[in-house]
Scaffold this active site. Structure first.
Site, mmCIF file in Angstrom:
data_model
loop_
_atom_site.group_PDB
_atom_site.id
_atom_site.type_symbol
_atom_site.label_atom_id
_atom_site.label_comp_id
_atom_site.label_asym_id
_atom_site.label_seq_id
_atom_site.Cartn_x
_atom_site.Cartn_y
_atom_site.Cartn_z
ATOM 1 C CG HIS A 32 -0.243 54.426 57.363
ATOM 2 N ND1 HIS A 32 -1.214 54.824 58.251
ATOM 3 C CD2 HIS A 32 0.858 54.164 58.117
ATOM 4 C CE1 HIS A 32 -0.723 54.806 59.482
ATOM 5 N NE2 HIS A 32 0.533 54.406 59.432
ATOM 6 C CG HIS A 74 4.956 51.731 57.745
ATOM 7 N ND1 HIS A 74 5.577 52.861 58.230
ATOM 8 C CD2 HIS A 74 3.797 51.615 58.453
ATOM 9 C CE1 HIS A 74 4.829 53.404 59.189
ATOM 10 N NE2 HIS A 74 3.742 52.663 59.341
HETATM 11 P P1 5GP Z 1 2.121 54.592 62.062
HETATM 12 O O1 5GP Z 1 2.924 54.836 63.292
HETATM 13 O O2 5GP Z 1 0.724 55.130 62.200
HETATM 14 O O3 5GP Z 1 2.150 53.168 61.591
HETATM 15 O O4 5GP Z 1 2.839 55.394 60.903
HETATM 16 C C1 5GP Z 1 2.656 56.735 60.676
HETATM 17 C C2 5GP Z 1 3.856 57.200 59.924
HETATM 18 O O5 5GP Z 1 3.575 58.470 59.362
HETATM 19 C C3 5GP Z 1 5.103 57.364 60.781
HETATM 20 O O6 5GP Z 1 6.126 56.501 60.332
HETATM 21 C C4 5GP Z 1 5.466 58.832 60.631
HETATM 22 O O7 5GP Z 1 6.857 59.048 60.569
HETATM 23 C C5 5GP Z 1 4.762 59.217 59.350
HETATM 24 N N1 5GP Z 1 4.390 60.615 59.295
HETATM 25 C C6 5GP Z 1 3.750 61.316 60.269
HETATM 26 N N2 5GP Z 1 3.565 62.585 59.887
HETATM 27 C C7 5GP Z 1 4.100 62.694 58.627
HETATM 28 C C8 5GP Z 1 4.216 63.787 57.718
HETATM 29 O O8 5GP Z 1 3.799 64.903 57.967
HETATM 30 N N3 5GP Z 1 4.815 63.514 56.529
HETATM 31 C C9 5GP Z 1 5.300 62.258 56.209
HETATM 32 N N4 5GP Z 1 5.864 62.106 55.015
HETATM 33 N N5 5GP Z 1 5.202 61.216 57.071
HETATM 34 C C10 5GP Z 1 4.619 61.432 58.258
#
Ligand code: 5GP
Length: 183
Positions: free
Chosen positions: A169, A171
């Site tokens: 993903h 951001h």
């Molecule tokens: P990472 O830390 O893997 O780069 O980003 C994962 C992102 O997914 C985090 O910023 C977290 O807030 C988001 N996230 C996790 N669970 C959910 C969810 O159930 N719904 C949404 N919209 N975002 C989520």
């Protein structure tokens, strides 16, 4: 006293397989005072340190099953089994607001078909097209959100970068002055 983890982490735990759940759960509810007393720091810095440590612990726990192929919370979002605030969608990509925003605009962009892309570090030549589509979607999201003049695109790759969901993903962050270097 136990600190309750953010809803997003708890949801991630709930969406994981049984094997993942066992390993992730300890990171979701931690005793912050026991682990991080930090009496010499101000309350604000203590809160930041705890949050950072929780994120790092959650990322390490999530990484344990990174290559298992287990579905993630994002599969449920793609299937619309759980709600999300969708900003952009086409055949290949989905963009939705982060549940725990770090900026006034914080949108996640994911490929609808993971195809082995649990993280950017797993990319192969055959992924070139979808990677380009994701990046172009980031520009479209920025345009739609009115932040085309200043926005940041971030991909956290692996536990050292605090990746917590193993479905690639991007951001897209904006709507405020960004700082550099990032933490
Ligand atoms: P990472 O830390 O893997 O780069 O980003 C994962 C992102 O997914 C985090 O910023 C977290 O807030 C988001 N996230 C996790 N669970 C959910 C969810 O159930 N719904 C949404 N919209 N975002 C989520």
């Amino acid at each position: 006293m136990a600190a309750i983890a953010p809803l997003s982490l708890l949801r991630n735990c709930a969406a994981s397989t049984a094997r993942t759940f066992v390993s992730v759960k300890p990171a979701c509810i931690v005793s912050s005072t026991t682990l991080f007393p930090l009496p010499h720091l101000s309350r604000r810095l203590q809160f930041h340190a705890r949050a950072t440590n929780n994120e790092e612990a959650a990322a390490r726990a999530a990484a344990v099953n990174a290559d298992s192929g287990a579905p993630t919370i994002f599969d449920k979002i793609i299937a619309k089994e759980i709600p999300s605030s969708i900003v952009y969608e086409d055949e290949k990509v989905l963009a939705f607001r982060d549940i725990n925003p770090e900026a006034p605009v914080h949108v996640l962009i994911i490929p609808k078909f993971r195809d082995g892309l649990t993280q950017l570090g797993k990319a192969e030549a055959r992924h070139g097209e979808i990677l380009g589509q994701l990046l172009y979607a980031a520009k479209m999201v920025a345009e739609k959100e009115g932040i085309l003049d200043g926005f940041r695109v971030v991909i956290n790759n692996g536990p050292e970068a605090c990746q917590s969901v193993y479905h690639l993903h991007l951001h897209v962050l904006g709507g405020r002055q960004m700082k550099w270097p990032p933490g």
